[in-house]
Design a protein around this motif. Structure first.
Motif, PDB file in Angstrom:
ATOM      1  N   LEU A   1       6.301  -3.401   3.797  1.00 40.53           N
ATOM      2  CA  LEU A   1       5.979  -3.762   2.660  1.00 40.53           C
ATOM      3  C   LEU A   1       4.634  -4.461   2.650  1.00 40.53           C
ATOM      4  O   LEU A   1       4.350  -5.088   3.435  1.00 40.53           O
ATOM      5  CB  LEU A   1       6.942  -4.632   2.004  1.00 40.53           C
ATOM      6  CG  LEU A   1       8.376  -3.752   1.775  1.00 40.53           C
ATOM      7  CD1 LEU A   1       9.382  -4.848   1.390  1.00 40.53           C
ATOM      8  CD2 LEU A   1       8.431  -2.804   0.543  1.00 40.53           C
ATOM      9  N   SER A   2       4.014  -4.707   1.455  1.00 40.90           N
ATOM     10  CA  SER A   2       2.670  -5.499   1.274  1.00 40.90           C
ATOM     11  C   SER A   2       3.238  -6.628   0.489  1.00 40.90           C
ATOM     12  O   SER A   2       4.259  -6.559  -0.361  1.00 40.90           O
ATOM     13  CB  SER A   2       1.597  -4.653   0.582  1.00 40.90           C
ATOM     14  OG  SER A   2       1.199  -3.874   1.554  1.00 40.90           O
ATOM     15  N   SER A   3       2.387  -7.759   0.265  1.00 41.57           N
ATOM     16  CA  SER A   3       3.011  -8.854  -0.568  1.00 41.57           C
ATOM     17  C   SER A   3       2.864  -8.212  -2.072  1.00 41.57           C
ATOM     18  O   SER A   3       2.015  -7.703  -2.351  1.00 41.57           O
ATOM     19  CB  SER A   3       1.790  -9.658  -0.431  1.00 41.57           C
ATOM     20  OG  SER A   3       2.029 -10.904  -1.188  1.00 41.57           O
ATOM     21  N   GLY A   4       3.933  -8.817  -2.718  1.00 39.14           N
ATOM     22  CA  GLY A   4       4.112  -8.440  -3.907  1.00 39.14           C
ATOM     23  C   GLY A   4       4.911  -7.262  -4.278  1.00 39.14           C
ATOM     24  O   GLY A   4       5.433  -6.936  -5.309  1.00 39.14           O
ATOM     25  N   GLU A   5       5.245  -6.431  -3.329  1.00 35.37           N
ATOM     26  CA  GLU A   5       6.088  -5.342  -3.573  1.00 35.37           C
ATOM     27  C   GLU A   5       7.574  -5.697  -3.452  1.00 35.37           C
ATOM     28  O   GLU A   5       8.018  -6.567  -2.849  1.00 35.37           O
ATOM     29  CB  GLU A   5       5.823  -4.236  -2.435  1.00 35.37           C
ATOM     30  CG  GLU A   5       4.328  -3.666  -2.377  1.00 35.37           C
ATOM     31  CD  GLU A   5       4.231  -2.656  -1.431  1.00 35.37           C
ATOM     32  OE1 GLU A   5       3.892  -1.260  -1.836  1.00 35.37           O
ATOM     33  OE2 GLU A   5       4.510  -2.789  -0.150  1.00 35.37           O
ATOM     34  N   VAL A   6       8.287  -4.784  -4.046  1.00 35.38           N
ATOM     35  CA  VAL A   6       9.655  -4.761  -4.360  1.00 35.38           C
ATOM     36  C   VAL A   6      10.378  -3.478  -3.605  1.00 35.38           C
ATOM     37  O   VAL A   6       9.902  -2.600  -3.965  1.00 35.38           O
ATOM     38  CB  VAL A   6      10.030  -5.100  -5.800  1.00 35.38           C
ATOM     39  CG1 VAL A   6      11.452  -5.266  -5.954  1.00 35.38           C
ATOM     40  CG2 VAL A   6       9.342  -6.158  -6.466  1.00 35.38           C
ATOM     41  N   LEU A   7      11.484  -3.831  -2.781  1.00 34.53           N
ATOM     42  CA  LEU A   7      12.129  -2.947  -2.294  1.00 34.53           C
ATOM     43  C   LEU A   7      13.820  -2.974  -2.782  1.00 34.53           C
ATOM     44  O   LEU A   7      14.162  -4.407  -2.508  1.00 34.53           O
ATOM     45  CB  LEU A   7      11.996  -2.763  -0.783  1.00 34.53           C
ATOM     46  CG  LEU A   7      12.893  -1.808  -0.089  1.00 34.53           C
ATOM     47  CD1 LEU A   7      12.480  -0.351  -0.504  1.00 34.53           C
ATOM     48  CD2 LEU A   7      12.603  -2.019   1.344  1.00 34.53           C
ATOM     49  N   MET A   8      14.526  -2.060  -3.149  1.00 32.82           N
ATOM     50  CA  MET A   8      15.875  -2.211  -3.338  1.00 32.82           C
ATOM     51  C   MET A   8      16.604  -1.293  -2.589  1.00 32.82           C
ATOM     52  O   MET A   8      16.353  -0.178  -2.486  1.00 32.82           O
ATOM     53  CB  MET A   8      16.230  -2.073  -4.938  1.00 32.82           C
ATOM     54  CG  MET A   8      15.677  -3.036  -5.952  1.00 32.82           C
ATOM     55  SD  MET A   8      15.927  -2.733  -7.514  1.00 32.82           S
ATOM     56  CE  MET A   8      15.139  -4.069  -8.177  1.00 32.82           C
ATOM     57  N   ILE A   9      17.549  -1.783  -1.876  1.00 35.72           N
ATOM     58  CA  ILE A   9      18.217  -1.020  -0.736  1.00 35.72           C
ATOM     59  C   ILE A   9      19.681  -1.072  -1.059  1.00 35.72           C
ATOM     60  O   ILE A   9      20.278  -2.088  -1.209  1.00 35.72           O
ATOM     61  CB  ILE A   9      18.008  -1.348   0.655  1.00 35.72           C
ATOM     62  CG1 ILE A   9      16.307  -1.724   0.957  1.00 35.72           C
ATOM     63  CG2 ILE A   9      18.623  -0.384   1.596  1.00 35.72           C
ATOM     64  CD1 ILE A   9      16.282  -2.100   2.333  1.00 35.72           C
ATOM     65  N   GLY A  10      20.392   0.137  -1.211  1.00 39.34           N
ATOM     66  CA  GLY A  10      21.946   0.034  -1.111  1.00 39.34           C
ATOM     67  C   GLY A  10      22.278   1.447  -0.440  1.00 39.34           C
ATOM     68  O   GLY A  10      21.537   2.138   0.059  1.00 39.34           O
ATOM     69  N   SER A  11      23.620   1.547  -0.100  1.00 39.53           N
ATOM     70  CA  SER A  11      24.190   2.623   0.693  1.00 39.53           C
ATOM     71  C   SER A  11      25.806   2.736   0.216  1.00 39.53           C
ATOM     72  O   SER A  11      26.373   1.703   0.154  1.00 39.53           O
ATOM     73  CB  SER A  11      23.816   2.539   1.897  1.00 39.53           C
ATOM     74  OG  SER A  11      24.765   3.385   2.963  1.00 39.53           O
TER      75      SER A  11
END
Length: 100
Positions: free
Chosen positions: A4-14
Motif C-alpha cells: 500500500l502507498s500512503s493514503g491508500e485504504v484496504l479492507m480485509i475480511g474472510s
C-alpha cells in the motif's frame, strides 16, 4: 504481501478469521518498519483476533482499524428503499449504487 502507498485504504475480511489472521501475520513479518505509513487497513475481525492482527501489523506504520463482524453497519434509509425497490417484482435492472 501487503503493498500500500500512503493514503491508500484496504479492507480485509474472510469467512475464516483464523486463516486471515495467519495470512496477516505472515505478511506482517515481510513488511518493513514504517513502509505502510499513511495507509489505513480495516480488518473484519472479532476483538481477540483484531488485537492479535493489530499487534502483528503495528510496525508497518499503517493505521489499523476494526470492522467488528458482530456489529451491524448502519445503512442509509434511502439506500435500503432503493434496494427494496430494485428487488420488488418488476423492479428492473437499475444501478442501486448510483448517487441519489
Amino acid at each position: 504481501m501487503l503493498r500500500l502507498s500512503s493514503g491508500e485504504v484496504l479492507m480485509i475480511g474472510s469467512p475464516s478469521p483464523d486463516a486471515l489472521l495467519t495470512e496477516l501475520a505472515a505478511s506482517a513479518a515481510q513488511i518493513g518498519t514504517g513502509t505502510l505509513g499513511g495507509a489505513r487497513i480495516y480488518l473484519a475481525l472479532d476483538d481477540e483476533r483484531f488485537a492479535q492482527a493489530r499487534d502483528a501489523l503495528a510496525a508497518s506504520g499503517a493505521r489499523i482499524l476494526q470492522l467488528d463482524p458482530a456489529t451491524p453497519i448502519a445503512q442509509h434509509p434511502e439506500h435500503i428503499a432503493r434496494l427494496q425497490e430494485h428487488e420488488a417484482p418488476g423492479g428492473g435492472e437499475r444501478d442501486i449504487c448510483a448517487p441519489l
